[in-house]
Design a protein around this motif. Structure first.
Motif, mmCIF file in Angstrom:
data_model
loop_
_atom_site.group_PDB
_atom_site.id
_atom_site.type_symbol
_atom_site.label_atom_id
_atom_site.label_comp_id
_atom_site.label_asym_id
_atom_site.label_seq_id
_atom_site.Cartn_x
_atom_site.Cartn_y
_atom_site.Cartn_z
ATOM 1 N N GLY A 212 40.139 37.123 30.052
ATOM 2 C CA GLY A 212 39.638 37.646 30.732
ATOM 3 C C GLY A 212 39.666 38.781 31.574
ATOM 4 N N ARG A 213 39.136 39.672 33.130
ATOM 5 C CA ARG A 213 40.720 40.220 33.660
ATOM 6 C C ARG A 213 39.425 39.997 35.082
ATOM 7 N N ILE A 214 39.880 39.862 35.930
ATOM 8 C CA ILE A 214 39.454 40.320 37.665
ATOM 9 C C ILE A 214 40.026 41.174 38.052
ATOM 10 N N ALA A 215 38.855 41.567 39.140
ATOM 11 C CA ALA A 215 39.227 42.960 39.992
ATOM 12 C C ALA A 215 39.736 43.056 40.795
ATOM 13 N N GLY A 216 40.844 41.903 41.552
ATOM 14 C CA GLY A 216 41.076 41.268 43.033
ATOM 15 C C GLY A 216 41.663 39.703 42.702
ATOM 16 N N ASP A 217 42.472 39.475 43.986
ATOM 17 C CA ASP A 217 42.445 38.553 43.997
ATOM 18 C C ASP A 217 41.304 37.714 44.453
ATOM 19 N N PHE A 218 40.969 35.991 44.146
ATOM 20 C CA PHE A 218 40.049 34.901 44.031
ATOM 21 C C PHE A 218 40.636 33.702 44.887
ATOM 22 N N ASP A 219 40.750 33.632 45.781
ATOM 23 C CA ASP A 219 41.532 32.312 46.856
ATOM 24 C C ASP A 219 41.231 31.404 47.337
ATOM 25 N N ARG A 220 41.393 30.373 47.088
ATOM 26 C CA ARG A 220 40.838 28.987 48.039
ATOM 27 C C ARG A 220 40.304 29.647 50.332
ATOM 28 N N ARG A 221 40.513 30.382 50.674
ATOM 29 C CA ARG A 221 40.904 30.375 51.427
ATOM 30 C C ARG A 221 39.498 30.752 52.115
ATOM 31 N N GLY A 222 39.092 30.454 53.362
ATOM 32 C CA GLY A 222 37.985 31.273 53.937
ATOM 33 C C GLY A 222 37.732 29.615 54.985
ATOM 34 N N ARG A 223 37.029 30.435 55.987
ATOM 35 C CA ARG A 223 35.875 28.240 56.671
ATOM 36 C C ARG A 223 34.848 27.994 56.318
ATOM 37 N N ALA A 224 34.141 29.264 56.173
ATOM 38 C CA ALA A 224 33.215 28.658 54.588
ATOM 39 C C ALA A 224 32.855 28.713 53.920
ATOM 40 N N ASP A 225 32.607 29.821 53.315
ATOM 41 C CA ASP A 225 32.734 30.265 51.589
ATOM 42 C C ASP A 225 33.869 30.822 51.136
ATOM 43 N N SER A 226 34.695 30.585 49.929
ATOM 44 C CA SER A 226 35.299 31.396 49.594
ATOM 45 C C SER A 226 35.573 32.158 48.055
#
Length: 612
Positions: free
Chosen positions: A423-437
């Protein structure tokens, strides 16, 4: 900075009992051997023993790693290390991989008369495809070749349940039809772990320890005991059904009982290998991993260390993926980050008369595992800043060719599946975030999409636990970016099935209220949103809870999708055990693949508003 020094320990016989026998058999064999005064000759790695006078001190080098998680290949693994020329400026250094780990272990063993290689748990589980595709037999095979001497189990060793763990350690081929996609015995018959696994605080229904609680080895004229333990939180962070019937007891109490048994047998040098840990420094800014002062040391690993018997000389920790080398109560408490990116080394001097470690002569150090991708200038500068003999080991270590070949063979066998574009993605999907990522939102959306049709559960929303997402999806070349099966698998390696259940609005709010105030929080699928008041009293943190713009009503039922780990109450999510009208769904990975195949997955904004 010089390696810091500590004090004292005990010595022991070469009882190499502990090959991961289930149902307490290992512990019973160990007790029998002790009662009959049996001594088994155990091979030691490193230079052959040289006959020594009875009054000569014995020098033992303990080399340890933790949380390897099947990272046989270095990939893009790296570490941020202080620049010796400008200590406030971190250097991002390429590290890791089993061949480089083997090479550093070889270099460290070569300059020590006696050495032992210890794993502090999570050697397998939550791993890349090169390990998981082969049901982690590839990792055990490579660790046998590297020469692991003793290991503690981690919580992730139980990801597939205790029966599968025992098979992995004992040897033999897996025959679970439900897991037919995994290739057990793909390259050769699996021979099991060639090293003992020890854990003093895991008991079966009969009150017997699942593994031998400790292992004892002779080095020259002295004996050393190695006591194992795993975090008591294991039942709450693995699928509960996989550890049904087992008790994970207080770590310190179990370790101290084993220490007393060892002392009664005349073993006076003791090392703990424990799959529990802590953190140092401030949030987002960990302390120097060789600072013995360990500012702001906190967490259960340090609490346990402070409760341990004074007879224990070295405490090797894990689980939190942190790097530290603390001096607590006159003894080192160490952890070397994760994924084979670093090792902890402790040189112990043992008095031949008392059998105790001379603690003021102990030197301990965390070291990076440089690999073939490491920048030569950075490597030379960092090595030169270490005390000898560690500087020489870092300069001289080279990837072990046989391990390079073994890993390459497993990688080649996995490549047809791993490298397939899914598949393909349109940007970065990282695990950072104080709440949801961003990564969490992607996975939650995939799980909702896979279960929202009426015949697939009629889900209205999905929630994803942050600990179930093991890597990021990066889009460094510019969107849209291709995603391979290996990328997706590394992100979601557990093979959990989805479960759709009914919860009332009141139960849904109670579930969200039960999250840890400091985050990170469960990631919601599109349409679910709320405000999180981090400093509010429990029960008042979740405000303005809405689904598709409408307030969630406490008396109404909502169809919610979670993975089966969460559905069984994992991560302390006990509210989910109350879920009604359950319907099983596809595997979490299949749901993610289905979403990635439709169109380039778009990034999304946070769905939880964090208010301090």
């Amino acid at each position: 900075m010089r390696g810091h020094r500590a004090t004292r320990s005990n010595i022991g016989c070469a009882m190499s009992l502990g090959r991961a026998f289930g149902a307490g058999l290992g512990a019973r064999l160990l007790a029998l051997a002790a009662s009959l005064s049996l001594v088994a000759g155990c091979a030691t790695h490193g230079p052959p023993d040289v006959p020594a006078a009875d009054n000569a001190p014995v020098r033992l080098r303990v080399i340890a790693f933790n949380d390897f998680h099947g990272h046989l290949e270095p990939g893009t693994l790296s570490l941020n290390l202080a620049d010796p020329a400008a200590p406030t400026q971190p250097l991002r250094v390429a590290v890791g991989g089993a061949p480089a780990l083997a090479g550093l272990v070889d270099a460290l063993r070569a300059s020590a008369p006696h050495s032992v290689l210890v794993s502090s748990g999570d050697m397998v589980g939550a791993a890349p495809l090169v390990s998981a595709l082969f049901r982690h037999e590839s990792t055990i095979d490579v660790m046998n070749q590297i020469g692991v001497d003793v290991a503690a189990p981690g919580n992730h060793e139980f990801d597939a349940g205790v029966t599968e763990l025992q098979r992995l350690l004992r040897g033999g081929c897996g025959v679970d039809a439900a897991d037919a996609a995994m290739q057990s015995c793909a390259r050769q018959v699996h021979t099991g772990a060639h090293f003992p696994v020890v854990a003093a605080n895991i008991e079966d229904a009969a009150g017997q320890t699942l593994f031998a609680p400790f292992w004892v080895q002779r080095y020259g004229t002295v004996r050393v005991g190695f006591i194992g333990a795993v975090t008591r939180s294991t039942p709450f962070i693995v699928v509960p059904s996989g550890v049904a019937g087992l008790r994970f007891t207080d770590e310190a109490a179990a370790i101290n009982r084993s220490a007393a048994q060892l002392k009664a047998q005349g073993v006076n040098a003791m090392v703990v290998t424990m799959h529990e840990g802590g953190e140092t420094g401030s949030a987002g800014q960990p302390a120097d991993w060789n600072d013995p002062n360990c500012p702001q040391a906190r967490g259960p690993g340090f609490e346990i260390a402070r409760r341990l018997s004074p007879d224990i000389d070295l405490i090797l920790t894990a689980h939190t993926h942190q790097g530290y080398n603390c001096l607590i109560g006159g003894r080192p408490v160490m952890q070397a980050v994760s994924f084979g990116r670093g090792v902890s080394v402790a040189d112990l001097l043992i008095d031949p008369f008392s059998g105790r470690v001379v603690r003021e002569q102990t030197v301990s150090r965390n070291l990076p595992v440089f690999n073939d991708r490491s920048d030569a200038t950075q490597r030379a500068a960092i090595a030169a800043a270490q005390p000898e003999p560690y500087a020489a080991a870092l300069r001289d270590s080279r990837s072990r060719p046989a391990i390079t070949q073994a890993v390459a063979a497993y990688a080649a066998a996995a490549a047809p599946r791993s490298q397939r574009v899914v598949g393909r993605i349109a940007g970065d999907f990282d695990r950072r975030g104080r709440a949801d990522s961003a990564a969490g939102r992607l996975v939650a959306d995939a799980q909702w999409a896979a279960t929202r049709a009426p015949d697939r559960g009629g889900a209205q929303l999905a929630l994803m636990n942050p600990g179930g997402i093991r890597s990021d999806l990066a889009c460094s070349a510019g969107p849209p970016c291709s995603v391979t099966y290996g990328d997706a698998f590394t992100m979601q390696p557990f093979g959990n099935n989805l479960v759709v259940m009914s919860l009332s609005g009141a139960e849904l709010k109670a579930l969200l209220e039960g999250q840890t105030a400091a985050g990170p929080l469960l990631s919601p699928s599109a349409g679910l949103s709320y405000r999180w008041l981090a400093r509010a009293a429990p029960g008042q943190r979740v405000q303005e809870l809405r689904l598709n713009g409408e307030s969630v009503r406490p008396e109404l039922d909502y169809r919610v999708t979670v993975n089966n780990f969460m559905a069984d109450g994992g991560d302390g999510l006990s509210v989910l055990r109350q879920g009604r009208q359950r319907l099983g769904g596809p595997q979490d990975l299949d749901a993610l693949l289905e979403l990635l195949q439709t169109s380039p997955a778009p990034t999304s904004a946070p769905r939880i508003e964090w208010v301090d």
